[in-house]
Design an enzyme around this catalytic site. Sequence first.
Site, mmCIF file in Angstrom:
data_model
loop_
_atom_site.group_PDB
_atom_site.id
_atom_site.type_symbol
_atom_site.label_atom_id
_atom_site.label_comp_id
_atom_site.label_asym_id
_atom_site.label_seq_id
_atom_site.Cartn_x
_atom_site.Cartn_y
_atom_site.Cartn_z
ATOM 1 N N ASP A 66 0.985 -1.191 -0.133
ATOM 2 C CA ASP A 66 -0.089 0.139 0.112
ATOM 3 C C ASP A 66 0.934 1.336 0.129
ATOM 4 O OD1 ASP A 66 -2.311 1.500 0.294
ATOM 5 O OD2 ASP A 66 -2.025 1.647 2.426
ATOM 6 N N ASP A 84 -0.332 4.909 1.013
ATOM 7 C CA ASP A 84 -0.542 5.754 2.148
ATOM 8 C C ASP A 84 -0.651 5.317 3.634
ATOM 9 O OD1 ASP A 84 -1.242 8.364 0.639
ATOM 10 O OD2 ASP A 84 -2.975 7.002 -0.110
ATOM 11 N N ASP A 108 -1.848 -0.928 5.899
ATOM 12 C CA ASP A 108 -2.459 -0.401 7.057
ATOM 13 C C ASP A 108 -3.992 -0.463 7.332
ATOM 14 O OD1 ASP A 108 -2.555 1.947 5.156
ATOM 15 O OD2 ASP A 108 -3.353 2.899 6.887
#
Length: 178
Positions: free
Chosen positions: A12, A14, A138
């Site tokens: 990922d 961000d 996250d």
Amino acid sequence: MSINRKTRIAIDMDEVIADTIGKFITMYKERHGEEISLGNMEGKEFREILPPHLSETLRVYINERGFFRDIPVMPDAQEVVKALHEKYDVYIASAAMEFKYSLEDKQEWLKEHFPFISWTNIIFCGHKILDVDIMIDDRIKNFATFNGRKILYTSPHNMLLTDYERVNTWKEVAAKLL
């Protein structure tokens, strides 16, 4: 997993390779004089710790041209992702469709900071329905239908979750996967 292919990893952007929260903290200090501390964020989304008079500003800022273009890179992310890239098939998988300019900004950001990742290994999507072996993210919502190895990258909003293999830094990723 087929014997003829490398293990595939989806990473990922961000809050994993891009320090989006660091950008928010800097932005709110510069624009509003607000001192926001990571210590106040445990188990919370960034929007939840904003003072009420600023609660509407977050979506406005995320939708500005350039917001995703100059986010700081997470410490050690470039070196570790490069090393992973040499050992695995690495894909960058990011939700880039929700915010007006994020697709263009994220593409340019990756070109600048991770030039060794080919455009063919960049997946901009809404839902992360991916055919990979390992996912580093996250957000646990991205693990919901994923059957491979799930590695949760620590971010303030997920600090209270305990049911996942977790990493706190890119050096920890390296220790697990290299």
